[in-house]
Motif scaffolding. Sequence first.
Motif, PDB file in Angstrom:
ATOM      1  N   LYS A 142       0.859  -1.174   0.000  1.00 28.26           N
ATOM      2  CA  LYS A 142       0.000   0.000   0.000  1.00 28.26           C
ATOM      3  C   LYS A 142       0.897   1.226   0.000  1.00 28.26           C
ATOM      4  O   LYS A 142       1.693   1.422   0.917  1.00 28.26           O
ATOM      5  N   GLN A 155      -7.712   9.914  -7.994  1.00 29.94           N
ATOM      6  CA  GLN A 155      -8.919   9.154  -7.683  1.00 29.94           C
ATOM      7  C   GLN A 155      -8.738   7.664  -7.983  1.00 29.94           C
ATOM      8  O   GLN A 155      -9.139   6.796  -7.195  1.00 29.94           O
ATOM      9  N   ARG A 156      -8.109   7.375  -9.115  1.00 31.21           N
ATOM     10  CA  ARG A 156      -7.876   5.978  -9.493  1.00 31.21           C
ATOM     11  C   ARG A 156      -6.901   5.315  -8.527  1.00 31.21           C
ATOM     12  O   ARG A 156      -7.068   4.137  -8.169  1.00 31.21           O
ATOM     13  N   MET A 175      -6.587   5.978  -5.405  1.00 29.90           N
ATOM     14  CA  MET A 175      -7.376   5.689  -4.206  1.00 29.90           C
ATOM     15  C   MET A 175      -8.200   4.430  -4.403  1.00 29.90           C
ATOM     16  O   MET A 175      -8.293   3.578  -3.506  1.00 29.90           O
ATOM     17  N   GLU A 176      -8.808   4.284  -5.583  1.00 30.38           N
ATOM     18  CA  GLU A 176      -9.620   3.101  -5.873  1.00 30.38           C
ATOM     19  C   GLU A 176      -8.782   1.826  -5.826  1.00 30.38           C
ATOM     20  O   GLU A 176      -9.290   0.751  -5.487  1.00 30.38           O
ATOM     21  N   LEU A 177      -7.489   1.956  -6.139  1.00 32.33           N
ATOM     22  CA  LEU A 177      -6.583   0.811  -6.114  1.00 32.33           C
ATOM     23  C   LEU A 177      -6.073   0.509  -4.702  1.00 32.33           C
ATOM     24  O   LEU A 177      -5.294  -0.420  -4.510  1.00 32.33           O
ATOM     25  N   GLY A 178      -6.505   1.317  -3.732  1.00 30.13           N
ATOM     26  CA  GLY A 178      -6.185   1.044  -2.338  1.00 30.13           C
ATOM     27  C   GLY A 178      -5.012   1.797  -1.762  1.00 30.13           C
ATOM     28  O   GLY A 178      -4.583   1.523  -0.628  1.00 30.13           O
ATOM     29  N   ALA A 228     -12.451  12.902  -1.710  1.00 28.20           N
ATOM     30  CA  ALA A 228     -12.034  11.776  -2.548  1.00 28.20           C
ATOM     31  C   ALA A 228     -10.653  11.243  -2.180  1.00 28.20           C
ATOM     32  O   ALA A 228     -10.366  10.067  -2.409  1.00 28.20           O
TER      33      ALA A 228
END
Length: 220
Positions: A4, A21-22, A24-27, A46
Amino acid sequence: MLNKLEIGVIGLGKFGFFVAQRLMELGHQVVGLDGNPDNVRRAQEALTQVYQGDATDKKVLEQLGFAEFNNVVVSVGSAMEASILICLHLKEIGVEKVWIKAISWEHEKVLRKIGADEVFFPERFGAHQVALQLTNPGLIEYMQFGQGVLMQKLTVDEWAGKALRDLDLTKKFRAQVVAVRKAGSPENDFTYLPSADDVLNKGDELVVIVQEEMLEKLKP
């Protein structure tokens, strides 16, 4: 996810915000910085943390802890001088890898000379993708790690009844099958890294990595 990451993103306009944003979506954890209060407000809910400030000021970058990030993405629009200065500061304070948007070939040359690790042209890459997808139906992605390497979707016809081992695609076409979807299966029901002994049926869908010049020779 094995690692992470904590990543800095400077410039939260359209492209910078979408990248953040992407991530964040990937963790991953993402810390954003922008001088525009509207961009900061949009990103606050976000991202992990968002700051308003002048990224061309080295002291601001130091005070906000950007020196502790291994990766920082810089997307400051058409502000060539600003991006050059930001890149210079980030390398001086010890950021290991700076990913930065360029707006011209000359801009890229300067960025690389002062230490930018990865330079990208979103518009150029997007245009290239559209052109390739338009002329190569089934194209999934043009892969940047090799010259002319494509990830292509193919539908089995002439290869029906044969196993991947028998086809020997790697030797004959420098191609590698990375996923198979059996005919009639749900749209995203792929088997990844299929066995060489798997027998193909007519209508099966293959995802293949192949060099661009070999693509027209593949007749599945």
